[in-house]
Design a protein around this motif. Structure first.
Motif, PDB file in Angstrom:
ATOM      1  N   VAL A 178       0.853  -1.182   0.000  1.00  0.00           N
ATOM      2  CA  VAL A 178       0.000   0.000   0.000  1.00  0.00           C
ATOM      3  C   VAL A 178       0.888   1.232   0.000  1.00  0.00           C
ATOM      4  CG1 VAL A 178      -1.829  -1.210   1.259  1.00  0.00           C
ATOM      5  CG2 VAL A 178      -0.152   0.144   2.527  1.00  0.00           C
ATOM      6  N   THR A 179       0.347   2.335  -0.479  1.00  0.00           N
ATOM      7  CA  THR A 179       1.102   3.591  -0.475  1.00  0.00           C
ATOM      8  C   THR A 179       0.545   4.515   0.603  1.00  0.00           C
ATOM      9  OG1 THR A 179      -0.350   4.536  -2.179  1.00  0.00           O
ATOM     10  CG2 THR A 179       1.663   3.428  -2.928  1.00  0.00           C
ATOM     11  N   SER A 180       1.416   5.378   1.104  1.00  0.00           N
ATOM     12  CA  SER A 180       0.991   6.316   2.139  1.00  0.00           C
ATOM     13  C   SER A 180       1.925   7.523   2.154  1.00  0.00           C
ATOM     14  CB  SER A 180       1.004   5.651   3.517  1.00  0.00           C
ATOM     15  OG  SER A 180       0.726   6.590   4.546  1.00  0.00           O
ATOM     16  N   PRO A 181       1.384   8.738   2.172  1.00  0.00           N
ATOM     17  CA  PRO A 181       2.232   9.909   2.377  1.00  0.00           C
ATOM     18  C   PRO A 181       2.712   9.924   3.826  1.00  0.00           C
ATOM     19  CG  PRO A 181      -0.073  10.558   2.370  1.00  0.00           C
ATOM     20  CD  PRO A 181      -0.039   9.103   2.004  1.00  0.00           C
ATOM     21  N   PRO A 182       3.841  10.552   4.109  1.00  0.00           N
ATOM     22  CA  PRO A 182       4.365  10.570   5.473  1.00  0.00           C
ATOM     23  C   PRO A 182       3.372  11.071   6.516  1.00  0.00           C
ATOM     24  CG  PRO A 182       5.992  11.416   3.950  1.00  0.00           C
ATOM     25  CD  PRO A 182       4.736  11.229   3.155  1.00  0.00           C
ATOM     26  N   ALA A 183       2.597  12.078   6.158  1.00  0.00           N
ATOM     27  CA  ALA A 183       1.654  12.657   7.119  1.00  0.00           C
ATOM     28  C   ALA A 183       0.559  11.676   7.526  1.00  0.00           C
ATOM     29  CB  ALA A 183       1.029  13.923   6.536  1.00  0.00           C
ATOM     30  N   ARG A 184       0.321  10.649   6.702  1.00  0.00           N
ATOM     31  CA  ARG A 184      -0.730   9.667   6.982  1.00  0.00           C
ATOM     32  C   ARG A 184      -0.168   8.337   7.456  1.00  0.00           C
ATOM     33  NH1 ARG A 184      -5.534  10.592   8.056  1.00  0.00           N
ATOM     34  NH2 ARG A 184      -6.145   8.567   7.193  1.00  0.00           N
ATOM     35  N   LEU A 185       1.146   8.257   7.635  1.00  0.00           N
ATOM     36  CA  LEU A 185       1.771   6.977   7.930  1.00  0.00           C
ATOM     37  C   LEU A 185       1.263   6.361   9.230  1.00  0.00           C
ATOM     38  CD1 LEU A 185       3.757   4.771   7.226  1.00  0.00           C
ATOM     39  CD2 LEU A 185       5.572   6.129   8.291  1.00  0.00           C
ATOM     40  N   ALA A 186       1.196   7.140  10.276  1.00  0.00           N
ATOM     41  CA  ALA A 186       0.741   6.603  11.570  1.00  0.00           C
ATOM     42  C   ALA A 186      -0.669   6.033  11.459  1.00  0.00           C
ATOM     43  CB  ALA A 186       0.798   7.689  12.641  1.00  0.00           C
ATOM     44  N   LYS A 187      -1.556   6.748  10.759  1.00  0.00           N
ATOM     45  CA  LYS A 187      -2.926   6.273  10.572  1.00  0.00           C
ATOM     46  C   LYS A 187      -2.959   5.018   9.704  1.00  0.00           C
ATOM     47  CE  LYS A 187      -5.517   9.217  12.833  1.00  0.00           C
ATOM     48  NZ  LYS A 187      -6.390   8.753  13.954  1.00  0.00           N
ATOM     49  N   THR A 188      -2.107   4.983   8.695  1.00  0.00           N
ATOM     50  CA  THR A 188      -2.048   3.808   7.819  1.00  0.00           C
ATOM     51  C   THR A 188      -1.617   2.571   8.602  1.00  0.00           C
ATOM     52  OG1 THR A 188      -1.509   5.184   5.892  1.00  0.00           O
ATOM     53  CG2 THR A 188      -0.975   2.835   5.746  1.00  0.00           C
ATOM     54  N   VAL A 189      -0.586   2.717   9.420  1.00  0.00           N
ATOM     55  CA  VAL A 189      -0.112   1.603  10.246  1.00  0.00           C
ATOM     56  C   VAL A 189      -1.203   1.160  11.213  1.00  0.00           C
ATOM     57  CG1 VAL A 189       1.523   0.961  12.071  1.00  0.00           C
ATOM     58  CG2 VAL A 189       2.322   2.203  10.048  1.00  0.00           C
ATOM     59  N   GLU A 190      -1.896   2.123  11.798  1.00  0.00           N
ATOM     60  CA  GLU A 190      -2.986   1.815  12.740  1.00  0.00           C
ATOM     61  C   GLU A 190      -4.098   1.017  12.067  1.00  0.00           C
ATOM     62  OE1 GLU A 190      -6.325   4.260  15.366  1.00  0.00           O
ATOM     63  OE2 GLU A 190      -4.474   5.267  14.780  1.00  0.00           O
ATOM     64  N   LYS A 191      -4.475   1.424  10.849  1.00  0.00           N
ATOM     65  CA  LYS A 191      -5.531   0.723  10.122  1.00  0.00           C
ATOM     66  C   LYS A 191      -5.107  -0.697   9.756  1.00  0.00           C
ATOM     67  CE  LYS A 191      -7.854   4.748   8.069  1.00  0.00           C
ATOM     68  NZ  LYS A 191      -8.168   5.445   6.793  1.00  0.00           N
ATOM     69  N   LEU A 192      -3.856  -0.846   9.327  1.00  0.00           N
ATOM     70  CA  LEU A 192      -3.366  -2.179   8.956  1.00  0.00           C
ATOM     71  C   LEU A 192      -3.323  -3.102  10.169  1.00  0.00           C
ATOM     72  CD1 LEU A 192      -0.489  -1.163   6.523  1.00  0.00           C
ATOM     73  CD2 LEU A 192      -2.660  -2.241   5.910  1.00  0.00           C
ATOM     74  N   ALA A 193      -2.969  -2.545  11.306  1.00  0.00           N
ATOM     75  CA  ALA A 193      -2.956  -3.342  12.539  1.00  0.00           C
ATOM     76  C   ALA A 193      -4.362  -3.817  12.885  1.00  0.00           C
ATOM     77  CB  ALA A 193      -2.372  -2.523  13.679  1.00  0.00           C
ATOM     78  N   LYS A 194      -5.338  -2.942  12.719  1.00  0.00           N
ATOM     79  CA  LYS A 194      -6.728  -3.307  13.014  1.00  0.00           C
ATOM     80  C   LYS A 194      -7.244  -4.376  12.042  1.00  0.00           C
ATOM     81  CE  LYS A 194      -8.143   1.049  15.178  1.00  0.00           C
ATOM     82  NZ  LYS A 194      -9.002   2.262  15.054  1.00  0.00           N
ATOM     83  N   LYS A 195      -6.684  -4.403  10.832  1.00  0.00           N
ATOM     84  CA  LYS A 195      -7.089  -5.400   9.846  1.00  0.00           C
ATOM     85  C   LYS A 195      -6.362  -6.728  10.025  1.00  0.00           C
ATOM     86  CE  LYS A 195      -8.403  -2.133   6.198  1.00  0.00           C
ATOM     87  NZ  LYS A 195      -8.105  -1.651   4.812  1.00  0.00           N
ATOM     88  N   GLY A 196      -5.500  -6.797  11.037  1.00  0.00           N
ATOM     89  CA  GLY A 196      -4.869  -8.071  11.346  1.00  0.00           C
ATOM     90  C   GLY A 196      -3.501  -8.313  10.765  1.00  0.00           C
ATOM     91  N   ALA A 197      -2.801  -7.265  10.356  1.00  0.00           N
ATOM     92  CA  ALA A 197      -1.445  -7.458   9.830  1.00  0.00           C
ATOM     93  C   ALA A 197      -0.533  -8.027  10.907  1.00  0.00           C
ATOM     94  CB  ALA A 197      -0.888  -6.134   9.308  1.00  0.00           C
ATOM     95  N   ASP A 198       0.282  -9.010  10.533  1.00  0.00           N
ATOM     96  CA  ASP A 198       1.249  -9.602  11.460  1.00  0.00           C
ATOM     97  C   ASP A 198       2.582  -8.859  11.434  1.00  0.00           C
ATOM     98  OD1 ASP A 198      -0.403 -11.804  12.305  1.00  0.00           O
ATOM     99  OD2 ASP A 198      -0.013 -12.739  10.364  1.00  0.00           O
ATOM    100  N   LEU A 199       2.883  -8.242  10.297  1.00  0.00           N
ATOM    101  CA  LEU A 199       4.136  -7.501  10.141  1.00  0.00           C
ATOM    102  C   LEU A 199       3.946  -6.416   9.097  1.00  0.00           C
ATOM    103  CD1 LEU A 199       7.238  -7.156  10.623  1.00  0.00           C
ATOM    104  CD2 LEU A 199       7.578  -8.758   8.729  1.00  0.00           C
ATOM    105  N   ILE A 200       4.411  -5.220   9.423  1.00  0.00           N
ATOM    106  CA  ILE A 200       4.391  -4.101   8.481  1.00  0.00           C
ATOM    107  C   ILE A 200       5.835  -3.689   8.205  1.00  0.00           C
ATOM    108  CG2 ILE A 200       3.756  -1.675   8.146  1.00  0.00           C
ATOM    109  CD1 ILE A 200       1.305  -2.236   9.917  1.00  0.00           C
ATOM    110  N   VAL A 201       6.172  -3.556   6.921  1.00  0.00           N
ATOM    111  CA  VAL A 201       7.510  -3.120   6.513  1.00  0.00           C
ATOM    112  C   VAL A 201       7.354  -1.789   5.794  1.00  0.00           C
ATOM    113  CG1 VAL A 201       9.575  -3.666   5.202  1.00  0.00           C
ATOM    114  CG2 VAL A 201       8.275  -5.514   6.289  1.00  0.00           C
ATOM    115  N   ILE A 202       7.977  -0.742   6.319  1.00  0.00           N
ATOM    116  CA  ILE A 202       7.855   0.598   5.745  1.00  0.00           C
ATOM    117  C   ILE A 202       9.057   0.890   4.859  1.00  0.00           C
ATOM    118  CG2 ILE A 202       7.580   3.056   6.219  1.00  0.00           C
ATOM    119  CD1 ILE A 202       6.563   2.285   9.017  1.00  0.00           C
ATOM    120  N   ASP A 203       8.800   1.188   3.595  1.00  0.00           N
ATOM    121  CA  ASP A 203       9.846   1.571   2.643  1.00  0.00           C
ATOM    122  C   ASP A 203       9.843   3.091   2.535  1.00  0.00           C
ATOM    123  OD1 ASP A 203      11.808   1.472   0.696  1.00  0.00           O
ATOM    124  OD2 ASP A 203      10.386   1.169  -0.936  1.00  0.00           O
ATOM    125  N   THR A 204      11.010   3.717   2.685  1.00  0.00           N
ATOM    126  CA  THR A 204      11.088   5.179   2.693  1.00  0.00           C
ATOM    127  C   THR A 204      11.951   5.688   1.548  1.00  0.00           C
ATOM    128  OG1 THR A 204      13.005   5.148   4.185  1.00  0.00           O
ATOM    129  CG2 THR A 204      10.822   5.243   5.204  1.00  0.00           C
TER     130      THR A 204
END
Length: 218
Positions: free
Chosen positions: A59-85
């Protein structure tokens, strides 16, 4: 739900290659793994387009939305999130570091690349997080080069990742086909390095089970 940030202020350090290989290893280990691409060039997202319906999700995310994106993915059951910068982007790197449980800093073991670690080290210190430097694109028989590079990493107050990636054509060939090195040749040195990185990451983040190997179905 562990989050790993791949951060480097230097272009060409191999962040995207590292991110997609680590995330795919997680997917093969049976974990619901997602790559969050914060780079405006969206290289990881392009790789996912070439890859088709095979995991991991990108998924793509601008930096300003990153925290919210991670939060949403966690709620959807992600086991691991890898952030590419992206490189040369303090805002993206800073937000990724804030969101991360583990920060991996890829670098090539050469003078200009090691010099660029200073900015990343300062940012990590400012945020209050540790960074583990992974040597990437390591030439064969470069023992002295690696020793000197590791010493510089320690001088900067960073940690040395025990896993390194050699200069492997398999990494480049696989990415261009929407694959990873393990899928092209599971017994290759590149594939084995990725498996070692997965095992180390799993240990660092407390993820249980799975070897992170495998070959994509046709």
């Amino acid at each position: 739900m562990p989050t790993v940030a791949i951060v480097s202020q230097k272009g060409g350090s191999g962040k995207t290659t590292l991110a997609i290989h680590l995330a795919t290893a997680g997917a093969y280990a049976g974990k619901k793994t997602v790559v969050v691409d914060t780079d405006p060039q969206a290289t990881a997202a392009a790789w996912a387009d070439w890859r088709g319906d095979f995991l991991p999700e990108v998924v793509t995310s601008p930096p300003a939305r990153l925290a919210k994106t991670v939060e949403k993915l966690a709620k959807k059951g992600a086991d691991l999130i890898v952030i590419d910068t992206p490189p040369h982007a303090d805002a993206s790197a800073r937000e990724a570091i804030k969101a991360a449980d583990l920060v991996i800093v890829p670098t090539r073991p050469r003078a200009f690349d090691l010099h660029a670690l200073e900015a990343t080290a300062e940012m990590l210190n400012y945020v209050g997080k540790e960074g583990h430097v992974l040597m990437n694109g390591v030439p064969a028989r470069a023992t002295k080069m690696i020793e000197d590079a590791n010493a510089r990493v320690v001088e900067l107050g960073l940690k040395v990742c025990p896993v390194s990636f050699g200069e492997r054509a398999a990494f480049h060939h696989a990415s261009g086909d929407g694959e990873v090195a393990t899928e092209i040749d599971p017994e290759s040195k590149a594939a084995l390095e990725v498996q070692e990185l997965w095992k180390w990451t799993a240990k660092q983040t407390g993820i249980k089970g799975g070897k992170g190997g495998g070959k994509k179905k046709a």
